[in-house]
Design an enzyme around this catalytic site. Structure first.
Site, PDB file in Angstrom:
ATOM      1  N   GLY A 196       0.400  -0.863  -0.122  1.00 18.68           N
ATOM      2  CA  GLY A 196      -0.161   0.092  -0.323  1.00 18.68           C
ATOM      3  C   GLY A 196       0.496   1.129  -0.103  1.00 18.68           C
ATOM      4  N   VAL A 200       0.550   4.764   4.670  1.00 24.13           N
ATOM      5  CA  VAL A 200      -0.086   3.319   5.626  1.00 24.13           C
ATOM      6  C   VAL A 200       1.226   2.443   5.962  1.00 24.13           C
ATOM      7  CG1 VAL A 200      -1.967   1.676   5.837  1.00 24.13           C
ATOM      8  CG2 VAL A 200      -2.516   3.852   4.967  1.00 24.13           C
ATOM      9  N   GLY A 201       2.080   2.716   5.180  1.00 19.01           N
ATOM     10  CA  GLY A 201       3.103   2.031   5.959  1.00 19.01           C
ATOM     11  C   GLY A 201       3.631   1.662   6.990  1.00 19.01           C
ATOM     12  N   GLU A 218       5.760  -2.861   0.992  1.00 20.62           N
ATOM     13  CA  GLU A 218       5.802  -2.859  -0.753  1.00 20.62           C
ATOM     14  C   GLU A 218       4.696  -1.878  -0.821  1.00 20.62           C
ATOM     15  OE1 GLU A 218       7.333  -4.675  -2.946  1.00 20.62           O
ATOM     16  OE2 GLU A 218       7.946  -6.529  -1.629  1.00 20.62           O
ATOM     17  N   CYS A 252       1.492   0.394  -9.172  1.00 22.89           N
ATOM     18  CA  CYS A 252       3.194   1.188  -8.323  1.00 22.89           C
ATOM     19  C   CYS A 252       3.657   1.745  -8.862  1.00 22.89           C
ATOM     20  CB  CYS A 252       2.781   0.634  -7.002  1.00 22.89           C
ATOM     21  SG  CYS A 252       3.386  -1.440  -7.655  1.00 22.89           S
TER      22      CYS A 252
HETATM   23  P1  NAD Z   1      -3.491   2.261   1.233  1.00 24.28           P
HETATM   24  O1  NAD Z   1      -2.325   2.310   1.527  1.00 24.28           O
HETATM   25  O2  NAD Z   1      -4.442   3.699   1.211  1.00 24.28           O
HETATM   26  O3  NAD Z   1      -4.540   0.765   1.499  1.00 24.28           O
HETATM   27  C1  NAD Z   1      -4.018  -0.076   1.646  1.00 24.28           C
HETATM   28  C2  NAD Z   1      -4.199  -1.210   2.807  1.00 24.28           C
HETATM   29  O4  NAD Z   1      -3.676  -0.618   3.792  1.00 24.28           O
HETATM   30  C3  NAD Z   1      -6.501  -1.452   2.078  1.00 24.28           C
HETATM   31  O5  NAD Z   1      -6.449  -2.122   2.381  1.00 24.28           O
HETATM   32  C4  NAD Z   1      -6.703  -0.575   3.259  1.00 24.28           C
HETATM   33  O6  NAD Z   1      -7.477  -1.006   3.971  1.00 24.28           O
HETATM   34  C5  NAD Z   1      -5.183  -0.460   4.391  1.00 24.28           C
HETATM   35  N1  NAD Z   1      -5.514   1.416   5.145  1.00 24.28           N
HETATM   36  C6  NAD Z   1      -5.930   1.848   4.966  1.00 24.28           C
HETATM   37  N2  NAD Z   1      -5.575   3.242   5.920  1.00 24.28           N
HETATM   38  C7  NAD Z   1      -5.588   2.416   7.214  1.00 24.28           C
HETATM   39  C8  NAD Z   1      -5.085   2.960   8.282  1.00 24.28           C
HETATM   40  N3  NAD Z   1      -4.978   3.975   8.446  1.00 24.28           N
HETATM   41  N4  NAD Z   1      -5.201   1.835   9.265  1.00 24.28           N
HETATM   42  C9  NAD Z   1      -4.677   1.078   8.768  1.00 24.28           C
HETATM   43  N5  NAD Z   1      -5.083  -0.266   7.221  1.00 24.28           N
HETATM   44  C10 NAD Z   1      -5.205   1.268   6.887  1.00 24.28           C
HETATM   45  O7  NAD Z   1      -3.188   1.976  -0.180  1.00 24.28           O
HETATM   46  P2  NAD Z   1      -3.909   2.366  -2.012  1.00 24.28           P
HETATM   47  O8  NAD Z   1      -4.737   3.713  -1.920  1.00 24.28           O
HETATM   48  O9  NAD Z   1      -4.956   0.587  -1.728  1.00 24.28           O
HETATM   49  O10 NAD Z   1      -3.086   1.286  -2.879  1.00 24.28           O
HETATM   50  C11 NAD Z   1      -2.222   2.314  -3.130  1.00 24.28           C
HETATM   51  C12 NAD Z   1      -0.641   2.576  -2.598  1.00 24.28           C
HETATM   52  O11 NAD Z   1      -0.070   1.215  -2.344  1.00 24.28           O
HETATM   53  C13 NAD Z   1      -0.008   3.167  -3.589  1.00 24.28           C
HETATM   54  O12 NAD Z   1       0.838   3.875  -2.995  1.00 24.28           O
HETATM   55  C14 NAD Z   1       0.983   1.961  -4.085  1.00 24.28           C
HETATM   56  O13 NAD Z   1       1.955   2.802  -5.160  1.00 24.28           O
HETATM   57  C15 NAD Z   1       1.091   1.389  -3.426  1.00 24.28           C
HETATM   58  N6  NAD Z   1       1.338   0.176  -4.099  1.00 24.28           N
HETATM   59  C16 NAD Z   1       2.611  -0.550  -4.265  1.00 24.28           C
HETATM   60  C17 NAD Z   1       2.567  -1.985  -4.092  1.00 24.28           C
HETATM   61  C18 NAD Z   1       4.034  -2.740  -4.746  1.00 24.28           C
HETATM   62  O14 NAD Z   1       4.005  -3.717  -4.807  1.00 24.28           O
HETATM   63  N7  NAD Z   1       5.087  -1.902  -4.110  1.00 24.28           N
HETATM   64  C19 NAD Z   1       1.650  -2.854  -5.520  1.00 24.28           C
HETATM   65  C20 NAD Z   1       0.484  -1.638  -5.385  1.00 24.28           C
HETATM   66  C21 NAD Z   1       0.025  -0.601  -5.012  1.00 24.28           C
END
Ligand code: NAD
Length: 476
Positions: A196, A200-201, A218, A252
């Site tokens: 993500g 959020v990471g 990731e 991503c």
């Molecule tokens: P996100 O970080 O908003 O959400 C990812 C997950 O975290 C979801 O399941 C969501 O429900 C959960 N989440 C969201 N906010 C949270 C919080 N405050 N506390 C706990 N959990 C929470 O990401 P997204 O919008 O779903 O995806 C887009 C991001 O992911 C982009 O930055 C993209 O570059 C990245 N991404 C990275 C890869 C990789 O392999 N490196 C692959 C795909 C996407």
């Protein structure tokens, strides 16, 4: 008080305990059992192709062929590659014995970590749930999966598929958003595999610290693409057009923005616009009827992209490609912008949509300074025939992955590790690298019976022990 009902929290805790018990039983399960499960799952997963196409299309209009390519195929390759190599990955590795350990023998064995949590984003909602799951199971773990709330059709399908194929104490899907994820993150998992955003990471890593749970993160970020004056411009246009606008730019590792040498900038932008129209339209126009072009995932994401484009235009950016957008259906025509101010939002935030800012440069050093002044990218792309340009970028910048004269394709190479560095991620994934991420690499030393050289160093520290220590310091 937690916004998640206490009955749900109780049932999570009970399920977690059931996973823990199962994970302990899995430790003694023969490798053949894991292989059989993965083989059966391969058959089951391949047979769900149409359901997967329908769910992902319902969520963000991804064309069926693109779903096959970017959701179904990566999971099947992960399964096939794992099945072909698991014997070697899981076998204890013999370790050379140095002179000081004469008579002993050592090995490193990969043991399962235990109960793992996989948290997935919405942009590849099947691939990024099941890809890591394959590795978690291959390494002998049980897993919880938390799919994204932004792709509800696919999340439901992921839940249904898991319920149809796996025992509940082996794989469990927990649907929901932020609150449900927070509850899950309280549990003492043995490993968390999060995909993500960097923001959020950080939340996930903080929560993991409470239980000292290991993490693979990731993440995302801005992936710069450099096109120098020696590049094959047509190739670079073709490959960037595909890599950027695939999945509606919501990838991503999509090229986030372009740095093109000023002497070839005009020609390259014309080639790019022609390629985009060819790939996603009829060569002249791109419209909602295009069978090859997806949609932005939500109204919120659409508005964010729209605002960023608006801000750049108001600050002097110029349009190289745009067309009719439809807010109601979240159809955003591919947008290519030139002269984007370097401090515009489009250049500060990860674009993550079908908008491509193009900047020109005179001197590669300025591009390198810009890259190094920002968080380390997930991917860096360089289109150039010059070995010295390629080498300078490789040596002077840091990024999770690099692809030279192409983009995106590094992701599916089964033998390459995939992942970011610092802000774009921690840890590597895919194939052997994921297997290791879900394993504890446990060193085992077997000492021989009776006398062994280390005993020469035991107290009391007599003159002869001191001589042995001196010998060791000087020679071993
Ligand atoms: P996100 O970080 O908003 O959400 C990812 C997950 O975290 C979801 O399941 C969501 O429900 C959960 N989440 C969201 N906010 C949270 C919080 N405050 N506390 C706990 N959990 C929470 O990401 P997204 O919008 O779903 O995806 C887009 C991001 O992911 C982009 O930055 C993209 O570059 C990245 N991404 C990275 C890869 C990789 O392999 N490196 C692959 C795909 C996407």
């Amino acid at each position: 008080m937690s916004p998640v009902a206490s009955s749900s929290i109780d049932s999570l805790t009970r399920l977690f305990a059931a996973h823990k018990a199962r994970s302990l039983r899995l430790r003694t399960q023969p490798l053949n059992e894991r292989k059989r499960l993965l083989k059966d799952f391969e058959k089951y997963f391949a047979a769900q192709r149409t359901r997967i196409q329908q769910a992902v299309f319902a969520d963000f209009g991804k064309p069926a062929t693109e779903v096959d390519m970017s959701e179904v195929y990566p999971v099947l390759t992960e399964l096939r590659h794992t099945l072909a190599n698991i014997d070697e990955w899981a076998a204890p590795e013999d370790i050379d014995t140095p002179l000081t350990y004469l008579g002993s023998s050592s090995e490193v064995r990969c043991e399962p970590k235990g109960v793992c949590l996989i948290i997935s984003p919405w942009n590849f909602p099947v691939n990024i749930c099941f890809g890591p799951l394959v590795s978690a199971l291959a390494a002998g773990n049980t897993a919880f999966i938390k799919p994204s709330e932004y792709t509800p059709h696919t999340s439901r399908l992921v839940r249904d598929m898991v319920n149809e194929f796996f025992d509940e104490d082996l794989v469990t899907v927990v649907e929901g958003g932020v609150d449900e994820t927070r509850e899950l993150l309280r549990l003492p998992f043995d490993h968390i595999f999060f995909t993500g955003s960097p923001q959020v990471g950080k939340v996930v890593m903080r929560a993991a610290a409470e239980n000292l749970t290991s993490v693979t993160l990731e993440l995302g970020g801005k992936s710069p693409t450099i096109i120098d004056e020696t590049a094959n411009l047509k190739d670079a246009a073709k490959r960037v057009a595909f890599g950027k606008f695939l999945n509606n730019g919501q990838t991503c590792i999509a090229p986030d923005h372009i740095w093109v040498h000023e002497t070839v900038a005009e020609e390259w932008q014309q080639l790019l616009v022609a390629e985009v129209k060819k790939l996603f339209g009829d060569g002249d126009h791109i419209n909602e009827q295009s069978p090859s072009y997806g949609r932005v995932v939500s109204d919120k994401h659409f508005a964010r992209l729209y605002d960023m484009v608006d801000e750049a235009l108001q600050r002097g950016a110029t349009v190289r490609l745009t067309g009719e957008h439809n807010v109601a259906t979240r159809f955003m025509h591919p947008v290519v912008l030139a002269n984007v101010p370097p401090d515009a939002r489009l250049m500060e935030e990860e674009v993550f949509g079908p908008v491509l800012p193009v900047l020109t440069y005179q001197n590669l050093d300025d591009v390198i300074v810009h890259i190094n002044a920002h968080p380390k990218p997930l991917a860096l792309y360089v289109f150039s025939s010059s070995k010295s340009t390629q080498e300078r970028l490789l040596q002077l910048t840091s990024s999770g992955t690099v692809c030279v004269n192409d983009c995106i394709t590094q992701y599916t190479h089964p033998n390459l590790p995939f992942g970011g560095v610092n802000n774009s991620g921690i840890g590597k994934a895919h194939g052997k690298y994921s297997f290791i991420a879900f394993s504890n690499e446990k060193p085992v030393l077997r000492q021989k019976r009776g006398f062994a050289l280390p005993y020469l160093l035991h107290p009391p520290y007599t003159e002869s022990v001191k001589r042995s220590v001196n010998l060791m310091l000087n020679w071993f």
